[in-house]
Design an enzyme around this catalytic site. Structure first.
Site, PDB file in Angstrom:
ATOM      1  N   ILE A   1       1.007  -1.203   0.041  1.00  0.00           N
ATOM      2  CA  ILE A   1      -0.006   0.115   0.060  1.00  0.00           C
ATOM      3  C   ILE A   1       0.926   1.278  -0.014  1.00  0.00           C
ATOM      4  O   ILE A   1       0.740   2.310  -0.828  1.00  0.00           O
ATOM      5  CB  ILE A   1      -0.935   0.174   1.282  1.00  0.00           C
ATOM      6  CG1 ILE A   1      -2.118  -1.232   1.063  1.00  0.00           C
ATOM      7  CG2 ILE A   1      -1.555   1.170   1.318  1.00  0.00           C
ATOM      8  CD1 ILE A   1      -2.985  -1.411   2.223  1.00  0.00           C
TER       9      ILE A   1
ATOM     10  N   ASP B   1     -14.302   1.295   1.083  1.00  0.00           N
ATOM     11  CA  ASP B   1     -15.700   0.498   0.862  1.00  0.00           C
ATOM     12  C   ASP B   1     -16.626   1.654   0.203  1.00  0.00           C
ATOM     13  O   ASP B   1     -17.550   1.117  -0.639  1.00  0.00           O
ATOM     14  CB  ASP B   1     -15.974   0.025   2.181  1.00  0.00           C
ATOM     15  CG  ASP B   1     -15.354  -0.546   2.804  1.00  0.00           C
ATOM     16  OD1 ASP B   1     -14.731  -1.797   2.596  1.00  0.00           O
ATOM     17  OD2 ASP B   1     -14.637  -0.453   4.044  1.00  0.00           O
TER      18      ASP B   1
ATOM     19  N   HIS C   1     -15.212  -2.621   8.878  1.00  0.00           N
ATOM     20  CA  HIS C   1     -14.617  -2.573   7.461  1.00  0.00           C
ATOM     21  C   HIS C   1     -14.465  -4.133   7.244  1.00  0.00           C
ATOM     22  O   HIS C   1     -13.348  -4.900   7.542  1.00  0.00           O
ATOM     23  CB  HIS C   1     -13.265  -1.991   7.391  1.00  0.00           C
ATOM     24  CG  HIS C   1     -12.453  -2.339   6.122  1.00  0.00           C
ATOM     25  ND1 HIS C   1     -12.718  -2.146   4.957  1.00  0.00           N
ATOM     26  CD2 HIS C   1     -11.346  -2.939   6.110  1.00  0.00           C
ATOM     27  CE1 HIS C   1     -11.899  -2.596   4.130  1.00  0.00           C
ATOM     28  NE2 HIS C   1     -11.004  -3.155   4.777  1.00  0.00           N
TER      29      HIS C   1
END
Ligand SMILES: NC(=O)C1=CN([C@@H]2O[C@H](COP(=O)(O)OP(=O)(O)OC[C@H]3O[C@@H](n4cnc5c(N)ncnc54)[C@H](O)[C@@H]3O)[C@@H](O)[C@H]2O)C=CC1
Ligand SMILES: O=C([O-])CC(=O)C(=O)O
Length: 325
Positions: A16, A159, A187
């Site tokens: 990431i 999301d 989440h």
């Protein structure tokens, strides 16, 4: 030019971060006139890889980068930091739920919360990305005795963005045309992507799609999107997670101009979700402060989904209760 601000990124040699660091350095998060000092944290064995990332960062010659610190020491990484993005944690593999990472990752967030409390700016804004993000944020907030728990948030923005994209595709519109999307709760696969209040080009989304699509397609697709990416890529979402982290922090820092976004924040009793967990809510942000959108009607279908995801968060909390002392 403004005075530089300090931005901490943990797990800085991970996948990431390989997208996130460069987006922040280019000004996507805090704006094209805001210099940043990047404070990058990794575990000791990953320092050589982190050094490679720093070499590439230097090779970009970004105008906004006013300094780079690469370290395995919490006190250096969190020193006077204004924005902390807690990404460093183990990702899940195929067949795992994110809560299966609680034991592996829970232990990371207490020490980091304490270090933020000891060394960070008193106004630090913290975003937890590492999974299970909501409960890790709870652990960090609880360990940060000298900071306000409201300074700790968890990422449900990926999301939220996934939900915008699914609805745009179904209605033949662009995500820019959609307002008032909500992700409630965790989440995880119990999250509730809610389009009850959503508008598409100013029209109620519920009038444009049928309930069957919402229940059997939209909600499960958004809930399971992380697993679908893992299956397709053989690794969990990285560039999209980084992009969502940029969106979350940018909106928290610079405001939403009345637009609703979803953030995992400490529950305060709003919508019947009692305090003690970090829960996804619709918020607006002004002057660096988020506020929950209040006064929405909750029908029986939504209530059931909101309660189920709350229940899962209470179970996650129970599993790590001893880390909250
Ligand atoms: N909230 C969200 O929407 C999303 C959350 N995630 C989560 O983000 C986390 C990171 O994902 P990736 O970058 O793909 O994983 P990765 O495995 O590529 O990178 C994680 C990095 O964190 C480092 N790390 C581990 N413990 C650390 C510690 N105590 N301090 C500092 N660094 C540490 C590792 O050395 C590694 O370089 C995972 O937990 C993943 O499940 C991923 C996608 C979306
Ligand atoms: O699914 C995972 O494990 C990674 C993640 O959080 C996501 O992509 O939403």
């Amino acid at each position: 030019m403004k005075k530089p601000v300090r931005v901490t990124i943990t797990g800085a040699a991970g996948q990431i971060s390989y997208s996130l660091i460069f987006r922040i350095a280019s000004g996507s998060m805090l704006g094209p006139d805001q210099p940043v000092i990047l404070q990058l944290l990794e575990i000791t064995p990953a320092l050589p890889a982190l050094n490679g990332v720093v070499m590439e960062l230097n090779d970009c010659a970004f105008p906004l980068v006013a300094g780079v610190i690469a370290t395995d020491k919490l006190e250096e990484a969190f020193d006077k930091t204004d924005y902390a993005l807690l990404v460093g944690a183990r990702p899940r593999g195929p067949g795992m739920e994110r809560k299966d990472l609680l034991t592996a990752n829970g232990g990371i967030f207490g020490p980091q919360g304490k270090a933020l409390s000891d060394y960070a700016s008193r106004d630090v804004k913290v975003l937890v990305v590492g999974n299970p993000a909501n409960t890790n944020a709870l652990i960090a907030a609880s360990a940060a005795k000298s900071l306000d728990p409201k300074q700790f948030t968890a990422m449900v923005r990926l999301d939220h963005n996934r939900a915008l994209s699914q609805l745009a595709s179904k209605t033949g519109t662009h995500s820019n045309d959609i307002e008032k999307m909500i992700i409630w709760g965790n989440h995880s696969s119990t999250q509730y992507p809610d389009i009850t209040n959503t508008l598409v080009n100013g029209k109620a989304a519920k009038g444009l799609v049928d309930q069957n699509w919402i229940e059997t397609d939209f909600i499960p697709t958004v809930q399971q999107r992380g697993a679908a990416i893992i299956k397709a890529r053989g690794a969990s979402s990285a560039a999209s997670a980084a992009s969502a982290a940029v969106d979350h922090m940018r909106d928290w820092a610079l405001g939403t101009n009345g637009k609703w976004v979803s953030m995992g924040i400490p529950s305060d009793g709003s919508y019947g979700i009692k305090p003690g967990i970090v829960y996804g809510y619709p918020v607006t942000v002004k002057d660096g402060k988020y506020e929950i959108v209040q006064g929405l009607e909750v029908d029986a279908f939504s209530r059931g989904k909101m309660d189920a995801t709350e229940q899962e968060l209470r179970e996650e909390r129970a599993a790590i209760e001893e880390l909250l002392k």
